[in-house]
Design a protein around this motif. Structure first.
Motif, mmCIF file in Angstrom:
data_model
loop_
_atom_site.group_PDB
_atom_site.id
_atom_site.type_symbol
_atom_site.label_atom_id
_atom_site.label_comp_id
_atom_site.label_asym_id
_atom_site.label_seq_id
_atom_site.Cartn_x
_atom_site.Cartn_y
_atom_site.Cartn_z
ATOM 1 N N ILE A 397 15.682 26.828 -27.483
ATOM 2 C CA ILE A 397 16.142 25.812 -28.427
ATOM 3 C C ILE A 397 15.017 24.804 -28.628
ATOM 4 O O ILE A 397 14.224 24.568 -27.723
ATOM 5 C CB ILE A 397 17.442 25.148 -27.892
ATOM 6 C CG1 ILE A 397 18.134 24.322 -28.976
ATOM 7 C CG2 ILE A 397 17.189 24.312 -26.673
ATOM 8 C CD1 ILE A 397 19.572 23.963 -28.602
ATOM 9 N N GLY A 398 14.942 24.240 -29.832
ATOM 10 C CA GLY A 398 13.930 23.216 -30.105
ATOM 11 C C GLY A 398 12.733 23.712 -30.899
ATOM 12 O O GLY A 398 11.807 22.957 -31.152
ATOM 13 N N ALA A 399 12.754 24.971 -31.328
ATOM 14 C CA ALA A 399 11.602 25.519 -32.044
ATOM 15 C C ALA A 399 11.428 24.859 -33.408
ATOM 16 O O ALA A 399 12.404 24.546 -34.092
ATOM 17 C CB ALA A 399 11.757 27.024 -32.227
ATOM 18 N N ASP B 378 18.740 28.716 -38.031
ATOM 19 C CA ASP B 378 17.522 28.759 -38.846
ATOM 20 C C ASP B 378 16.945 27.372 -39.100
ATOM 21 O O ASP B 378 16.520 27.087 -40.211
ATOM 22 C CB ASP B 378 17.844 29.432 -40.172
ATOM 23 C CG ASP B 378 19.084 28.835 -40.845
ATOM 24 O OD1 ASP B 378 20.104 28.641 -40.156
ATOM 25 O OD2 ASP B 378 19.032 28.554 -42.053
ATOM 26 N N TRP B 379 16.880 26.542 -38.090
ATOM 27 C CA TRP B 379 16.558 25.135 -38.309
ATOM 28 C C TRP B 379 15.149 24.767 -37.846
ATOM 29 O O TRP B 379 14.905 23.637 -37.438
ATOM 30 C CB TRP B 379 17.599 24.247 -37.604
ATOM 31 C CG TRP B 379 18.999 24.460 -38.095
ATOM 32 C CD1 TRP B 379 19.399 25.089 -39.235
ATOM 33 C CD2 TRP B 379 20.208 24.023 -37.447
ATOM 34 N NE1 TRP B 379 20.773 25.075 -39.334
ATOM 35 C CE2 TRP B 379 21.299 24.429 -38.249
ATOM 36 C CE3 TRP B 379 20.471 23.318 -36.265
ATOM 37 C CZ2 TRP B 379 22.629 24.160 -37.911
ATOM 38 C CZ3 TRP B 379 21.790 23.061 -35.926
ATOM 39 C CH2 TRP B 379 22.846 23.473 -36.744
ATOM 40 N N SER B 393 16.576 21.496 -34.898
ATOM 41 C CA SER B 393 15.483 22.435 -34.640
ATOM 42 C C SER B 393 16.040 23.836 -34.439
ATOM 43 O O SER B 393 17.246 24.048 -34.417
ATOM 44 C CB SER B 393 14.674 21.990 -33.426
ATOM 45 O OG SER B 393 15.519 21.820 -32.306
ATOM 46 N N GLY B 394 15.125 24.787 -34.288
ATOM 47 C CA GLY B 394 15.510 26.192 -34.232
ATOM 48 C C GLY B 394 16.106 26.595 -32.905
ATOM 49 O O GLY B 394 15.784 26.016 -31.863
ATOM 50 N N LEU B 395 16.976 27.595 -32.958
ATOM 51 C CA LEU B 395 17.605 28.125 -31.748
ATOM 52 C C LEU B 395 17.660 29.642 -31.861
ATOM 53 O O LEU B 395 17.964 30.185 -32.914
ATOM 54 C CB LEU B 395 19.013 27.553 -31.599
ATOM 55 C CG LEU B 395 19.850 28.063 -30.422
ATOM 56 C CD1 LEU B 395 20.781 26.945 -29.934
ATOM 57 C CD2 LEU B 395 20.676 29.269 -30.773
ATOM 58 N N VAL B 535 21.355 17.883 -28.147
ATOM 59 C CA VAL B 535 20.135 18.187 -27.381
ATOM 60 C C VAL B 535 18.909 18.306 -28.283
ATOM 61 O O VAL B 535 17.806 17.920 -27.903
ATOM 62 C CB VAL B 535 20.337 19.474 -26.531
ATOM 63 C CG1 VAL B 535 20.730 20.657 -27.385
ATOM 64 C CG2 VAL B 535 19.094 19.796 -25.725
ATOM 65 N N MET B 536 19.076 18.805 -29.499
ATOM 66 C CA MET B 536 17.908 18.957 -30.379
ATOM 67 C C MET B 536 17.256 17.616 -30.668
ATOM 68 O O MET B 536 16.037 17.488 -30.683
ATOM 69 C CB MET B 536 18.320 19.639 -31.679
ATOM 70 C CG MET B 536 18.700 21.119 -31.488
ATOM 71 S SD MET B 536 19.397 21.815 -33.002
ATOM 72 C CE MET B 536 19.663 23.531 -32.485
ATOM 73 N N LYS B 537 18.080 16.621 -30.895
ATOM 74 C CA LYS B 537 17.534 15.287 -31.161
ATOM 75 C C LYS B 537 16.890 14.704 -29.905
ATOM 76 O O LYS B 537 15.848 14.050 -29.976
ATOM 77 C CB LYS B 537 18.634 14.347 -31.645
ATOM 78 C CG LYS B 537 19.053 14.656 -33.077
ATOM 79 C CD LYS B 537 20.374 13.991 -33.398
ATOM 80 C CE LYS B 537 20.896 14.497 -34.725
ATOM 81 N NZ LYS B 537 20.582 13.599 -35.829
ATOM 82 N N ARG B 538 17.513 14.939 -28.777
ATOM 83 C CA ARG B 538 16.945 14.394 -27.544
ATOM 84 C C ARG B 538 15.624 15.083 -27.199
ATOM 85 O O ARG B 538 14.691 14.443 -26.729
ATOM 86 C CB ARG B 538 17.958 14.519 -26.406
ATOM 87 C CG ARG B 538 19.164 13.570 -26.583
ATOM 88 C CD ARG B 538 20.047 13.510 -25.357
ATOM 89 N NE ARG B 538 20.739 14.747 -25.079
ATOM 90 C CZ ARG B 538 21.963 15.073 -25.531
ATOM 91 N NH1 ARG B 538 22.633 14.223 -26.307
ATOM 92 N NH2 ARG B 538 22.519 16.226 -25.213
#
Lengths: 552, 552
Positions: A397-399, B378-379, B393-395, B535-538
């Motif tokens: 996660i986070g890519a 697809d982020w 973000s991507g996962l 979690v993506m923002k953190r």
């Protein structure tokens, strides 16, 4: 006086000839298995379903034939100076055999039958059987299941044997015995079929000297009721004792003396604790290779979530030996390096004369903690501890479009460190203190970034074993005890075991950030690992349906 | 009689000379921007923080100088036969300029100043400003924010202008105007600074002919109160009307006649709907390139979650034009191919004489739906619709040691299709029917697997535009209307627009599996996109802290 330690790993065997007085490694030999891990097809070309992983027992014999003579030739040591042989093995890696020890897969009529081969530890297709064993154990209130964190693993002996009974009853009928490769090898060496208490305790559900009851096995499957009497013959032999003596034909074949003592075999990971002098409570031994095995001894008997087993005197006489593990560590890094790194990094590593691992490590080491913005769940090969679930899978996660190979490489190393921290926290929650870590294996030795990340993530001092062949050295130490050169394991380990001087200590600044990332990891761990979102299992089910194989 | 359509994209400009009678493309020209996308450094070498994306306006002028003379030379068409020019552009891609049209970055004193350049649509460092605009709009109960799905994007005009005011007040003071590159270009061509109603409506918060109020801007920042009067001068010019006529110097420079009509500019995506004859309600145009833009017209005015804007007559006279989008599509596939595919696939593609994209597509197309066991969000470049959050973000979930590059490639294509389905479902939930899809762009044209996946995932027929230069053709169609060759856009599109014969229809068997996978996608979408697990923002915050940049 010398002993020989023989270590049978996942891809190769290693042997070491050790001076009993001081642990000096006089000669070493290695042998890569010609068949390696068979996870897509048999030697005949017959395809294997997903989650299968087999080995060929001929590879073990070839390893013996190569390694032992090599040790003697290179060292110049006389056969009479070799006072004992010790064997360690991956586990559980069992195979079906005839009563004379012949593996079923050696017989032409079974050579094209997947169930006739060794089911390597990482064979996970027996998950349905493991689930059944766990469910029936709980339903019947079996006390022994609590010694295994409440779950039987797909990797274990009876999961694999029950899979054979269910999927290939003809093979089940044709075998005279089902035997751990460790015990099969000492059987080959001595003519004695016996079960070492280490593998029996950790992988064969033996607690307090007993297998589960006939009633329990009958509840799994009517034809499984007499499994112990008919397929799991042989006495238990404790660690550090002599199982038997080298037979004449085997002595001649290997160039040793007939009658040389052969120690009870041991699981490869467990042999390591002695080799790195980590026999005291509070010190966790981490055997880091394709997977990681965590070993710790304690005077206390407690129940720990996801512990793969607790066995009295399982490692050290008089202490409870605990085993936990991570199913994919070096395997995960190798997957990444082999299958997800673009050509430019291969070229840059080659220009620098570095392995791609080393080059990526160097690039990743430039980063500050958190800088890559990534987080992974290290479950590419499932989760062993603390969730014991082979159906879990990897998550990243986070890519972003700016993510590059060293970022992911570092995130994967960190993910395995977070996985170790989750195991440590489970131990401490259960009352077993984990004060420091001693690692063995080439992975931590080669990768300084990994050592620092593990120290920072776990907040614990991280030491290293000093042998390049820790398990084999450990086997040689057990062999020295079995041969009577030392009164007990601790005394032998004190003289023959080794650690490096370097101790890596955590950096407070890094710890602060890793503490935050670990909380994120733990949230994902619980969400995807404990059923709140069982998407990983559903994806595997859809995958299996698409491939036309049985869903588990 | 001919018109010229000029399409300014992310990495290059394309021009097409079109026969007004039947849409025949008589000549085309393309020009790659020498500076490309500046996302790591300025031409001077000055490094840019994360999430920045700039362009150099000199590239646009160089594109004009190259393309227009090329069209005339290659076609042999006389300047007098060219009855109009149309321009389309990425948006929002604004730049600060002096009152004579000179971009600030052309001035030596500002050449090393990041805020003096064009902020490309995918510049996301203005997220804090976008958040502020959204929050203040809701706090004040501004009705116009509901036309934008309740959120102002980091990509939009005033987010970027406010970022300049906050981070580089000297640049803010030095500019005489802040102008969309689309409007800057028609200004260069005609000498007239005006704002086209398409960009104004979709990117500049203009609704019912009005900017937000002076009070609203004052609430954002005291020095922002008079932003419209002091920095956003110029009348609105409707689509399909003449903005001005070619100046003498520009006519000479390009080889056209002075006084040639220049149409009001339009956003590149929106120009496409006319080119693919998708001007009727129920037909969604998907402009698929580095990102995807979804365009649909309807007689109804409703509020749709995450719609990037609804503008009356924004595409077709008399209908509400809706725009939604996905921030990373072709970009995502390119990232994967460039940064995550091992050498063996590069070599295999080269042996086959295929692009790596085509080779991976071919390998991925062999799979049954669900067979790879993977699922992705697809982020990689954030989420535009429906969540409008650049910090996502991507996962990737479901990875195993057996996962290979074609598996991930296919999972990424599927993830973008799931993202489109989420947008379609938001439209339908709001009462706007989406009956079929018409795609434009090289991505769907080259990739048959992608076309089938989109049809299967969305359950809708999938048609394709027939021009290789859809946006440029669309601009030429608008130019024909502006020049008076047709009475309205629909009439012009009917004659000049084009579609391919092939229509891809969904396969029921695949739809069944994709319906299950989409439910999994949607669960992850909601979990990670709507705050249940932020979690993506953190992770982005920790990344920014590690890099020493401002957290958003």
């Amino acid at each position: 006086m010398y002993t020989i330690g023989l270590d049978f790993g996942t891809l190769s065997a290693r042997a070491v000839l050790v001076d009993v007085r001081d642990g000096r490694e006089v000669a070493t030999a290695t042998f890569d298995y010609p068949h390696g891990v068979m996870d897509s097809a048999l030697p005949s070309g017959r395809a294997l379903p997903p989650n299968w992983a087999l080995q060929h027992p001929q590879d073990y014999l070839d390893a013996l034939d190569h390694c032992v003579p090599t040790l003697l030739r290179e060292s110049g040591v006389a056969p009479s100076e070799v006072i004992g042989l010790g064997v360690d093995f991956t586990a559980s890696s069992p195979l079906p055999a005839k009563s004379d020890g012949t593996p079923l897969c050696f017989l032409p009529e079974f050579a094209n039958e997947p169930h006739a081969y060794v089911k390597l530890w990482k064979h996970h297709a027996s998950q349905p059987q493991a689930d059944l064993i766990s469910a029936v154990a709980h339903q019947r209130g079996e006390r022994w299941i609590r010694r295994y964190g409440g779950k039987c693993s797909a990797e274990w002996f009876f999961s694999k044997l029950l899979q054979i009974l269910q999927e290939a009853p003809a093979i089940y009928r044709a075998m005279d015995t089902f035997v751990e490769a460790a015990d099969w090898l000492t059987w080959q060496l001595t003519g004695v079929l016996a079960r070492n208490t280490c593998t029996a305790g950790y992988k064969m559900l033996v607690q307090d000297g007993q297998y589960p009851s006939r009633e329990f096995f009958a509840a799994l499957h009517p034809d499984f009721a007499d499994v112990i009497a008919t397929k799991v013959q042989g006495a238990f032999v404790p660690l550090g004792t002599m199982l038997g003596r080298l037979t004449a034909p085997m002595a001649e074949r290997l160039g040793l003396l007939q009658g040389t003592p052969v120690a009870a075999a041991i699981i490869d990971a467990h042999a390591t604790a002695a080799a790195v002098r980590a026999t005291q409570p509070g010190v966790m031994t981490m055997i880091m290779g394709t997977s990681t095995c965590h070993i710790i001894s304690s005077a206390r008997l407690v129940e720990i979530e996801g512990v793969a087993g607790v066995v009295y005197s399982g490692i050290v006489d008089g202490l409870y030996g605990y085993e936990a593990g991570q199913a994919g560590v070096g395997d995960l890094f190798a997957w990444f390096v082999d299958h997800a790194v673009p050509p430019e990094y291969h070229a840059a590593a080659a220009r620098r004369g570095l392995s791609l691992h080393s080059y990526l490590e160097e690039e990743a080491a430039r980063q500050r903690v958190g800088e890559h913005g990534l987080l992974a769940l290290d479950w590419w090969n499932g989760n062993r501890s603390t969730l014991m679930d082979a159906e879990l899978s990897g998550l990243l996660i986070g890519a972003t479009l700016a993510t590059r190979a060293p970022d992911i490489y570092r995130a994967l190393i960190e993910a395995t460190a977070f996985g170790t921290r989750a195991i440590i926290e489970a131990f401490e929650a259960g009352g077993i203190a984990v004060e420091s870590l001693v690692a063995a294996g080439g992975l931590p030795e080669k990768n300084a970034l990994l050592r620092q990340i593990y120290a920072d993530v776990t907040g614990r001092a991280f030491a290293l074993g000093a042998s390049k062949h820790d398990s084999a050295l450990g086997s040689a130490i057990y062999a020295a005890v079995a041969a009577g050169a030392y009164p007990n394991l601790t005394a032998a380990a004190e003289r023959m075991g080794k650690r490096k001087d370097e101790i890596v200590r955590p950096t407070p600044e890094n710890q602060r950030v890793y503490d935050q990332l670990y909380q994120e990891y733990k949230t994902l761990y619980d969400t995807f690992g404990r059923g709140a979102n069982a998407v990983m299992k559903r994806l595997k089910r859809l995958r299996n349906q698409a491939r036309g194989v049985h869903s588990s």
